[in-house]
Scaffold this motif. Structure first.
Motif, PDB file in Angstrom:
ATOM      1  N   GLU A   9      30.842  11.081   5.362  1.00  0.00           N
ATOM      2  CA  GLU A   9      32.234  11.384   5.711  1.00  0.00           C
ATOM      3  C   GLU A   9      32.497  12.856   5.439  1.00  0.00           C
ATOM      4  OE1 GLU A   9      35.621  11.742   6.854  1.00  0.00           O
ATOM      5  OE2 GLU A   9      35.451   9.555   6.732  1.00  0.00           O
ATOM      6  N   ASP A  10      32.926  13.601   6.466  1.00  0.00           N
ATOM      7  CA  ASP A  10      33.141  15.037   6.288  1.00  0.00           C
ATOM      8  C   ASP A  10      34.484  15.372   5.645  1.00  0.00           C
ATOM      9  OD1 ASP A  10      34.242  14.168   8.870  1.00  0.00           O
ATOM     10  OD2 ASP A  10      34.727  16.272   9.188  1.00  0.00           O
ATOM     11  N   ASN A  11      35.454  14.476   5.747  1.00  0.00           N
ATOM     12  CA  ASN A  11      36.769  14.731   5.155  1.00  0.00           C
ATOM     13  C   ASN A  11      36.701  14.486   3.643  1.00  0.00           C
ATOM     14  OD1 ASN A  11      39.466  13.587   4.119  1.00  0.00           O
ATOM     15  ND2 ASN A  11      40.048  14.665   5.996  1.00  0.00           N
ATOM     16  N   ASP A  12      36.951  15.556   2.869  1.00  0.00           N
ATOM     17  CA  ASP A  12      36.815  15.473   1.406  1.00  0.00           C
ATOM     18  C   ASP A  12      37.649  14.345   0.798  1.00  0.00           C
ATOM     19  OD1 ASP A  12      35.111  17.654   1.491  1.00  0.00           O
ATOM     20  OD2 ASP A  12      36.665  19.103   0.962  1.00  0.00           O
ATOM     21  N   LEU A  13      38.905  14.222   1.238  1.00  0.00           N
ATOM     22  CA  LEU A  13      39.804  13.215   0.678  1.00  0.00           C
ATOM     23  C   LEU A  13      39.303  11.801   0.997  1.00  0.00           C
ATOM     24  CD1 LEU A  13      42.411  12.993  -0.935  1.00  0.00           C
ATOM     25  CD2 LEU A  13      43.658  12.935   1.217  1.00  0.00           C
ATOM     26  N   ASN A  14      38.927  11.557   2.248  1.00  0.00           N
ATOM     27  CA  ASN A  14      38.418  10.234   2.625  1.00  0.00           C
ATOM     28  C   ASN A  14      37.127   9.914   1.882  1.00  0.00           C
ATOM     29  OD1 ASN A  14      40.489   9.766   4.430  1.00  0.00           O
ATOM     30  ND2 ASN A  14      39.312  10.365   6.221  1.00  0.00           N
ATOM     31  N   ASP A  53      31.222   7.865   9.209  1.00  0.00           N
ATOM     32  CA  ASP A  53      32.314   8.429  10.002  1.00  0.00           C
ATOM     33  C   ASP A  53      31.720   8.746  11.370  1.00  0.00           C
ATOM     34  OD1 ASP A  53      34.684   9.633  10.824  1.00  0.00           O
ATOM     35  OD2 ASP A  53      34.294  11.505   9.782  1.00  0.00           O
ATOM     36  N   ILE A  54      32.482   8.580  12.427  1.00  0.00           N
ATOM     37  CA  ILE A  54      31.965   8.839  13.768  1.00  0.00           C
ATOM     38  C   ILE A  54      32.209  10.282  14.191  1.00  0.00           C
ATOM     39  CG2 ILE A  54      32.164   8.205  16.219  1.00  0.00           C
ATOM     40  CD1 ILE A  54      30.673   6.159  14.430  1.00  0.00           C
ATOM     41  N   GLN A  55      33.367  10.798  13.832  1.00  0.00           N
ATOM     42  CA  GLN A  55      33.709  12.159  14.235  1.00  0.00           C
ATOM     43  C   GLN A  55      33.317  13.146  13.129  1.00  0.00           C
ATOM     44  OE1 GLN A  55      37.816  12.582  15.300  1.00  0.00           O
ATOM     45  NE2 GLN A  55      37.494  14.530  16.307  1.00  0.00           N
ATOM     46  N   LEU A  56      32.106  13.681  13.263  1.00  0.00           N
ATOM     47  CA  LEU A  56      31.574  14.628  12.284  1.00  0.00           C
ATOM     48  C   LEU A  56      31.318  15.966  12.967  1.00  0.00           C
ATOM     49  CD1 LEU A  56      28.857  12.243  10.781  1.00  0.00           C
ATOM     50  CD2 LEU A  56      30.882  13.052   9.565  1.00  0.00           C
ATOM     51  N   PRO A  57      31.396  17.067  12.217  1.00  0.00           N
ATOM     52  CA  PRO A  57      31.005  18.348  12.809  1.00  0.00           C
ATOM     53  C   PRO A  57      29.477  18.406  12.903  1.00  0.00           C
ATOM     54  CG  PRO A  57      31.632  18.638  10.514  1.00  0.00           C
ATOM     55  CD  PRO A  57      31.892  17.198  10.856  1.00  0.00           C
ATOM     56  N   ASN A  58      28.968  19.157  13.830  1.00  0.00           N
ATOM     57  CA  ASN A  58      27.525  19.411  13.993  1.00  0.00           C
ATOM     58  C   ASN A  58      26.730  18.271  14.621  1.00  0.00           C
ATOM     59  OD1 ASN A  58      27.862  21.965  12.621  1.00  0.00           O
ATOM     60  ND2 ASN A  58      27.855  20.803  10.719  1.00  0.00           N
ATOM     61  N   ALA A  81      30.837   1.542  10.639  1.00  0.00           N
ATOM     62  CA  ALA A  81      31.442   2.730  11.245  1.00  0.00           C
ATOM     63  C   ALA A  81      32.921   2.757  10.905  1.00  0.00           C
ATOM     64  CB  ALA A  81      31.247   2.702  12.754  1.00  0.00           C
ATOM     65  N   VAL A  82      33.392   3.920  10.470  1.00  0.00           N
ATOM     66  CA  VAL A  82      34.795   4.116  10.141  1.00  0.00           C
ATOM     67  C   VAL A  82      35.262   5.316  10.958  1.00  0.00           C
ATOM     68  CG1 VAL A  82      36.442   4.553   8.293  1.00  0.00           C
ATOM     69  CG2 VAL A  82      34.373   3.251   7.815  1.00  0.00           C
ATOM     70  N   THR A  83      36.262   5.108  11.804  1.00  0.00           N
ATOM     71  CA  THR A  83      36.620   6.183  12.721  1.00  0.00           C
ATOM     72  C   THR A  83      38.096   6.219  13.081  1.00  0.00           C
ATOM     73  OG1 THR A  83      36.105   7.135  14.883  1.00  0.00           O
ATOM     74  CG2 THR A  83      36.072   4.748  14.738  1.00  0.00           C
ATOM     75  N   ALA A  84      38.541   7.409  13.393  1.00  0.00           N
ATOM     76  CA  ALA A  84      39.899   7.577  13.909  1.00  0.00           C
ATOM     77  C   ALA A  84      39.920   7.256  15.400  1.00  0.00           C
ATOM     78  CB  ALA A  84      40.378   9.007  13.668  1.00  0.00           C
ATOM     79  N   TYR A  85      38.745   7.205  16.012  1.00  0.00           N
ATOM     80  CA  TYR A  85      38.651   6.809  17.421  1.00  0.00           C
ATOM     81  C   TYR A  85      38.847   5.304  17.506  1.00  0.00           C
ATOM     82  CZ  TYR A  85      36.618  11.243  18.934  1.00  0.00           C
ATOM     83  OH  TYR A  85      36.400  12.550  19.235  1.00  0.00           O
ATOM     84  N   ALA A  86      39.967   4.889  17.983  1.00  0.00           N
ATOM     85  CA  ALA A  86      40.230   3.457  18.082  1.00  0.00           C
ATOM     86  C   ALA A  86      40.742   3.124  19.473  1.00  0.00           C
ATOM     87  CB  ALA A  86      41.208   3.024  17.006  1.00  0.00           C
ATOM     88  N   GLY A  87      40.269   3.861  20.469  1.00  0.00           N
ATOM     89  CA  GLY A  87      40.696   3.621  21.837  1.00  0.00           C
ATOM     90  C   GLY A  87      39.910   2.499  22.479  1.00  0.00           C
ATOM     91  N   LYS A  88      40.330   2.138  23.673  1.00  0.00           N
ATOM     92  CA  LYS A  88      39.681   1.073  24.423  1.00  0.00           C
ATOM     93  C   LYS A  88      38.205   1.424  24.663  1.00  0.00           C
ATOM     94  CE  LYS A  88      40.462  -1.608  28.646  1.00  0.00           C
ATOM     95  NZ  LYS A  88      40.333  -2.908  28.051  1.00  0.00           N
ATOM     96  N   LYS A 105      40.513   4.069  11.331  1.00  0.00           N
ATOM     97  CA  LYS A 105      41.326   4.779  10.338  1.00  0.00           C
ATOM     98  C   LYS A 105      42.760   4.815  10.842  1.00  0.00           C
ATOM     99  CE  LYS A 105      37.705   7.986   8.880  1.00  0.00           C
ATOM    100  NZ  LYS A 105      37.272   9.378   8.941  1.00  0.00           N
ATOM    101  N   PRO A 106      43.737   4.851   9.959  1.00  0.00           N
ATOM    102  CA  PRO A 106      43.581   4.812   8.498  1.00  0.00           C
ATOM    103  C   PRO A 106      43.122   3.433   8.030  1.00  0.00           C
ATOM    104  CG  PRO A 106      45.899   4.714   9.075  1.00  0.00           C
ATOM    105  CD  PRO A 106      45.150   4.914  10.355  1.00  0.00           C
ATOM    106  N   VAL A 107      42.284   3.448   7.015  1.00  0.00           N
ATOM    107  CA  VAL A 107      41.676   2.228   6.504  1.00  0.00           C
ATOM    108  C   VAL A 107      42.488   1.697   5.328  1.00  0.00           C
ATOM    109  CG1 VAL A 107      39.602   1.303   5.417  1.00  0.00           C
ATOM    110  CG2 VAL A 107      39.390   2.989   7.232  1.00  0.00           C
TER     111      VAL A 107
END
Length: 120
Positions: A9-14, A53-58, A81-88, A105-107
């Motif tokens: 997970e790239d987000n420090d808080l998460n 996390d699905i959305q990572l840099p690099n 997988a934990v992601t902010a992408y929750a689209g169809k 997310k949010p989880v």
């Protein structure tokens, strides 16, 4: 012996939240902020579960899941997988890559721990 969980997970808080919660529930945790380190860390830590996390840099979390599942030594490790992408279609695409579990997310703590316990 405590079950081992690799948290990518790239987000420090998460990352801190996931790790603190897992440790409080008796798991041994290895945090990874940079997805480029995830495969090597999985080899050295030998986790019972990878939280990805699905959305990572690099590098995309999807690519990392596919790489884990293509590796004969790592493919048996379940991935949540934990992601902010929750689209169809996102969950289907993530599961097609090889993830055994999926949370948007949010989880919330309850569903997160339930998903973790189901996979370890």
């Amino acid at each position: 012996m405590a079950k081992r969980i690799l948290v990518v997970e790239d987000n420090d808080l998460n990352r801190k939240l996931f790790c603190d919660l897992l440790r409080a529930n008796g798991f041994a945790v290895e945090p990874v902020a940079d997805g480029r380190e995830a495969i090597d860390r999985a080899r050295s830590f030998v986790p019972n579960l990878v939280i990805m996390d699905i959305q990572l840099p690099n590098v995309s979390g999807l690519e990392l899941i596919e790489a884990l599942k293509a590796d004969k030594d790592l493919r048996a490790i379940p991935v949540l997988a934990v992601t902010a992408y929750a689209g169809k279609g996102d969950e289907e695409r993530i599961r097609d890559a090889g993830a055994e579990g999926y949370l948007a997310k949010p989880v919330s703590i309850g569903p997160f721990m339930e998903a973790v316990r189901k996979l370890v």
